[in-house]
Design a protein around this motif. Structure first.
Motif, PDB file in Angstrom:
ATOM      1  N   LEU A  76       0.859  -1.174   0.000  1.00 51.65           N
ATOM      2  CA  LEU A  76       0.000   0.000   0.000  1.00 51.65           C
ATOM      3  C   LEU A  76       0.895   1.223   0.000  1.00 51.65           C
ATOM      4  CD1 LEU A  76      -2.821   1.267   0.248  1.00 51.65           C
ATOM      5  CD2 LEU A  76      -2.594   1.129   2.740  1.00 51.65           C
ATOM      6  N   ASN A  77       0.695   2.098  -0.994  1.00 56.17           N
ATOM      7  CA  ASN A  77       1.511   3.305  -1.113  1.00 56.17           C
ATOM      8  C   ASN A  77       3.001   2.999  -1.121  1.00 56.17           C
ATOM      9  OD1 ASN A  77      -0.536   5.267  -1.300  1.00 56.17           O
ATOM     10  ND2 ASN A  77      -0.891   5.123   0.903  1.00 56.17           N
ATOM     11  N   GLY A  78       3.374   1.863  -1.731  1.00 56.74           N
ATOM     12  CA  GLY A  78       4.779   1.562  -1.906  1.00 56.74           C
ATOM     13  C   GLY A  78       5.490   0.967  -0.714  1.00 56.74           C
ATOM     14  N   CYS A  79       4.786   0.583   0.354  1.00 57.27           N
ATOM     15  CA  CYS A  79       5.455  -0.030   1.497  1.00 57.27           C
ATOM     16  C   CYS A  79       6.018  -1.390   1.096  1.00 57.27           C
ATOM     17  CB  CYS A  79       4.488  -0.178   2.673  1.00 57.27           C
ATOM     18  SG  CYS A  79       3.255  -1.480   2.466  1.00 57.27           S
ATOM     19  N   ASP A  80       6.947  -1.912   1.905  1.00 58.81           N
ATOM     20  CA  ASP A  80       7.524  -3.214   1.600  1.00 58.81           C
ATOM     21  C   ASP A  80       6.446  -4.298   1.693  1.00 58.81           C
ATOM     22  OD1 ASP A  80      10.001  -2.115   1.213  1.00 58.81           O
ATOM     23  OD2 ASP A  80      10.650  -2.433   3.292  1.00 58.81           O
ATOM     24  N   PRO A  81       6.513  -5.337   0.848  1.00 59.64           N
ATOM     25  CA  PRO A  81       5.474  -6.379   0.823  1.00 59.64           C
ATOM     26  C   PRO A  81       5.353  -7.114   2.157  1.00 59.64           C
ATOM     27  CG  PRO A  81       6.859  -6.497  -1.133  1.00 59.64           C
ATOM     28  CD  PRO A  81       7.535  -5.556  -0.191  1.00 59.64           C
ATOM     29  N   PHE A  82       4.104  -7.492   2.491  1.00 51.09           N
ATOM     30  CA  PHE A  82       3.858  -8.347   3.648  1.00 51.09           C
ATOM     31  C   PHE A  82       2.662  -9.239   3.337  1.00 51.09           C
ATOM     32  CE2 PHE A  82       1.345  -4.550   4.237  1.00 51.09           C
ATOM     33  CZ  PHE A  82       0.138  -4.982   4.762  1.00 51.09           C
ATOM     34  N   THR A  83       2.445 -10.241   4.184  1.00 52.77           N
ATOM     35  CA  THR A  83       1.327 -11.173   3.991  1.00 52.77           C
ATOM     36  C   THR A  83       0.275 -10.942   5.064  1.00 52.77           C
ATOM     37  OG1 THR A  83       2.722 -12.868   2.986  1.00 52.77           O
ATOM     38  CG2 THR A  83       0.653 -13.616   3.953  1.00 52.77           C
ATOM     39  N   MET A  84      -1.014 -10.962   4.667  1.00 50.90           N
ATOM     40  CA  MET A  84      -2.109 -10.718   5.596  1.00 50.90           C
ATOM     41  C   MET A  84      -3.188 -11.778   5.389  1.00 50.90           C
ATOM     42  SD  MET A  84      -4.512  -7.297   6.019  1.00 50.90           S
ATOM     43  CE  MET A  84      -5.287  -7.512   4.417  1.00 50.90           C
ATOM     44  N   LYS A  85      -3.739 -12.272   6.494  1.00 53.06           N
ATOM     45  CA  LYS A  85      -4.849 -13.212   6.451  1.00 53.06           C
ATOM     46  C   LYS A  85      -6.044 -12.589   7.153  1.00 53.06           C
ATOM     47  CE  LYS A  85      -1.953 -17.377   6.578  1.00 53.06           C
ATOM     48  NZ  LYS A  85      -1.684 -18.633   7.319  1.00 53.06           N
ATOM     49  N   SER A  86      -7.268 -12.935   6.656  1.00 51.61           N
ATOM     50  CA  SER A  86      -8.453 -12.322   7.268  1.00 51.61           C
ATOM     51  C   SER A  86      -9.723 -13.041   6.833  1.00 51.61           C
ATOM     52  CB  SER A  86      -8.539 -10.850   6.859  1.00 51.61           C
ATOM     53  OG  SER A  86      -9.747 -10.263   7.285  1.00 51.61           O
ATOM     54  N   ASP A  87     -10.722 -13.012   7.732  1.00 46.81           N
ATOM     55  CA  ASP A  87     -12.097 -13.312   7.350  1.00 46.81           C
ATOM     56  C   ASP A  87     -12.742 -11.985   6.983  1.00 46.81           C
ATOM     57  OD1 ASP A  87     -11.782 -16.017   8.067  1.00 46.81           O
ATOM     58  OD2 ASP A  87     -12.275 -15.559  10.157  1.00 46.81           O
ATOM     59  N   PHE A  88     -13.616 -11.969   5.978  1.00 44.19           N
ATOM     60  CA  PHE A  88     -14.206 -10.681   5.601  1.00 44.19           C
ATOM     61  C   PHE A  88     -15.659 -10.839   5.173  1.00 44.19           C
ATOM     62  CE2 PHE A  88     -13.215 -12.273   1.430  1.00 44.19           C
ATOM     63  CZ  PHE A  88     -14.164 -11.688   0.601  1.00 44.19           C
ATOM     64  N   ARG A  89     -16.355  -9.701   5.241  1.00 41.62           N
ATOM     65  CA  ARG A  89     -17.741  -9.598   4.772  1.00 41.62           C
ATOM     66  C   ARG A  89     -17.883  -8.285   4.000  1.00 41.62           C
ATOM     67  NH1 ARG A  89     -20.491  -8.309   8.796  1.00 41.62           N
ATOM     68  NH2 ARG A  89     -18.854  -8.321  10.387  1.00 41.62           N
ATOM     69  N   TYR A  90     -18.573  -8.365   2.848  1.00 36.60           N
ATOM     70  CA  TYR A  90     -18.771  -7.181   2.005  1.00 36.60           C
ATOM     71  C   TYR A  90     -20.215  -7.173   1.519  1.00 36.60           C
ATOM     72  CZ  TYR A  90     -18.617  -4.260  -2.215  1.00 36.60           C
ATOM     73  OH  TYR A  90     -18.874  -3.323  -3.176  1.00 36.60           O
ATOM     74  N   ASP A  91     -20.911  -6.025   1.693  1.00 34.57           N
ATOM     75  CA  ASP A  91     -22.323  -5.948   1.294  1.00 34.57           C
ATOM     76  C   ASP A  91     -22.598  -4.827   0.302  1.00 34.57           C
ATOM     77  OD1 ASP A  91     -22.098  -3.667   2.796  1.00 34.57           O
ATOM     78  OD2 ASP A  91     -23.505  -4.299   4.373  1.00 34.57           O
ATOM     79  N   GLY A  92     -21.571  -4.297  -0.327  1.00 31.37           N
ATOM     80  CA  GLY A  92     -21.761  -3.211  -1.278  1.00 31.37           C
ATOM     81  C   GLY A  92     -21.631  -1.839  -0.655  1.00 31.37           C
ATOM     82  N   LYS A  93     -21.847  -1.755   0.662  1.00 30.13           N
ATOM     83  CA  LYS A  93     -21.746  -0.477   1.368  1.00 30.13           C
ATOM     84  C   LYS A  93     -20.537  -0.445   2.306  1.00 30.13           C
ATOM     85  CE  LYS A  93     -26.722   0.472   1.333  1.00 30.13           C
ATOM     86  NZ  LYS A  93     -27.914   0.757   2.176  1.00 30.13           N
ATOM     87  N   SER A  94     -20.156  -1.601   2.813  1.00 31.58           N
ATOM     88  CA  SER A  94     -19.031  -1.643   3.750  1.00 31.58           C
ATOM     89  C   SER A  94     -18.273  -2.958   3.621  1.00 31.58           C
ATOM     90  CB  SER A  94     -19.520  -1.470   5.183  1.00 31.58           C
ATOM     91  OG  SER A  94     -20.358  -2.546   5.564  1.00 31.58           O
ATOM     92  N   LEU A  95     -16.995  -2.905   4.001  1.00 30.56           N
ATOM     93  CA  LEU A  95     -16.122  -4.065   4.040  1.00 30.56           C
ATOM     94  C   LEU A  95     -15.666  -4.254   5.478  1.00 30.56           C
ATOM     95  CD1 LEU A  95     -14.296  -6.251   2.695  1.00 30.56           C
ATOM     96  CD2 LEU A  95     -12.574  -4.450   2.439  1.00 30.56           C
ATOM     97  N   ASN A  96     -15.929  -5.429   6.026  1.00 28.22           N
ATOM     98  CA  ASN A  96     -15.544  -5.729   7.402  1.00 28.22           C
ATOM     99  C   ASN A  96     -14.571  -6.900   7.412  1.00 28.22           C
ATOM    100  OD1 ASN A  96     -17.510  -4.061   9.280  1.00 28.22           O
ATOM    101  ND2 ASN A  96     -18.729  -4.828   7.557  1.00 28.22           N
ATOM    102  N   ALA A  97     -13.396  -6.696   8.006  1.00 23.38           N
ATOM    103  CA  ALA A  97     -12.381  -7.732   8.099  1.00 23.38           C
ATOM    104  C   ALA A  97     -12.170  -8.107   9.561  1.00 23.38           C
ATOM    105  CB  ALA A  97     -11.072  -7.249   7.487  1.00 23.38           C
TER     106      ALA A  97
END
Length: 425
Positions: free
Chosen positions: A329-350
């Protein structure tokens, strides 16, 4: 109305006639009017000439009807007839376009036969429009068999061979298409998935069966350049099963725009607008996903994992478990992320967020509130560059090596790009 002249003996009369008729119909095939010249006797009727008006079209027919032997021999042609009229014979109410045809009729009065060659212009079926089409029609024993080549501009887009059983009101046949616009095919087959296919095209072979009022479609297909709004597919293969009430795609495999692959299944109920899908991703570029681009077009990475989609097609809800590798993000060094998520068109929840950058916790993005970000993250010897990147800063802008503790934030997206702005810092 008309004039009939009789000659000959009472026991063996002959006649000639000129007749006019209006508002004629045969099983939904409507004629505006007909003018027919006849001559004959008790053994046979000869149609010397006829003029037919089919709305704005015109036609003719001539030949002999042998009453004594119960046989008929006719030839004819039509120009400019409306395809909607002929389509009604197959129980198809929503059709358009014009056409021309040359035909012959034979057989017996009890079991007539019919052969025709036809050409259609701007033919449409259920709103799906083709530029031109040509083919042959055969009528035998109460059934109509159609063979047609369908053309889109100068390229061949498909062919069809269909048999319609009128007494049983059943239909069976096959349709083959080559790079036909996916939206056109969806409308013609009443699949109801136009909003999901964008400007893509489809190739494949399909079997059609069932009744006039509830046809069934099944077959294998290859689709290209499909844009669902959230995902863009370069190429997809799968198996299709559909009827009036449901559309099911199984054995689905796709190459995604931006790289990566996906496979899974999809079910759709057109009448209810309900969608259900289960998909597994590998190396999917997250900056090519619709709701990611809504939040931040600078976010990069490769997604692995599975998602499920459900709900109304106008408001699909997506949930799943993903691992994003090479996250930047914005050129930061790469990293790995894991997450459960929900998306309904209005919001994204991780939720259940974890990363090798040293962060755990949860975050949410509200798209209908200018991408407002809310996060609760616990840092354990965490790298600072991913946190700074959220605010548009690089690690070298702030001389801190690591962070400890729990941090909560709730800043609008409009402030993320101009510095931290956090009242707690």
């Amino acid at each position: 109305e008309g004039i009939v002249r009789f000659t000959g003996r009472p026991s063996s009369p002959a006649y000639s006639a000129f007749l006019k008729a209006q508002n004629l119909s045969l099983d939904g095939l409507f004629l505006s009017s007909a003018a027919i010249t006849l001559k004959g006797d008790k053994r046979a009727v000869e149609i010397v000439h006829s003029g037919l008006e089919l709305w704005k079209g015109a036609g003719w027919v001539k030949g002999v009807i042998d009453v004594e032997k119960g046989k008929l021999t006719l030839i004819g042609g039509v120009e400019g007839f409306r395809f909607a009229s002929a389509a009604r014979l197959l129980g198809l109410a929503d059709a358009g376009g014009t056409g021309s045809a040359q035909f012959t009729a034979g057989g017996t009065l009890d079991d007539p036969t019919f052969n025709a060659k036809f050409n259609l212009k701007n033919a449409s079926l259920n709103g799906g429009v083709l530029e031109t089409s040509s083919g042959n029609a055969y009528y035998r024993g109460g059934g109509l068999k159609l063979k047609a080549d369908v053309f889109k501009a100068a390229a061949k887009a498909g062919s069809t061979e269909i048999y319609a059983d009128f007494p049983g009101k059943k239909i069976k046949g096959k349709v083959s298409v080559e790079k036909m616009p996916a939206e056109t095919l969806s409308r013609m087959m009443k699949l109801g998935i136009e909003k999901f296919v964008g400007a893509g095209d489809v190739s494949g072979s399909f079997i059609i069966s069932g009744g006039f009022d509830r046809p069934e479609v099944s077959g294998a297909f290859t689709a290209s350049n499909i844009d669902t709004g959230e995902f863009t597919v370069k190429k997809m293969t799968g198996a299709l099963n559909a009827d009036k009430a449901s559309v099911s795609v199984t054995k689905m495999k796709a190459d995604l725009a931006g790289g990566g692959t996906a496979e899974g299944k999809l079910d759709y109920l057109p009448d209810k607008g309900a969608l259900a899908a289960a998909v597994q991703f590998k190396r999917a570029a997250i900056n090519s996903i619709g709701f990611v681009k809504k939040y931040d077009s600078t976010l990069k990475g490769e997604a692995y994992g599975s998602i499920e989609a459900s709900g109304a097609s106008s408001a699909v809800k997506i949930s799943g478990n993903v691992e994003i590798r090479k996250t930047q993000l914005n050129g930061c060094d790469p990293f790995t992320m894991k997450s459960d998520f929900r998306y309904d068109g209005k919001s994204l929840n991780a939720e259940n967020v974890s990363s090798d950058a040293g962060y755990e916790g949860s975050f949410s993005v509200e798209f209908d509130k200018k991408n407002a970000l809310n996060a609760v993250l616990t840092a354990k010897s965490a790298r600072m560059d991913p946190a700074f990147a959220v605010f548009g800063l690089r690690a070298e802008d702030v001389r801190v090596a690591s962070a400890f503790g729990t941090h909560s934030s709730g800043w609008p997206a409009s402030r993320r790009r101009v510095g931290c702005g956090c009242p707690d810092c």
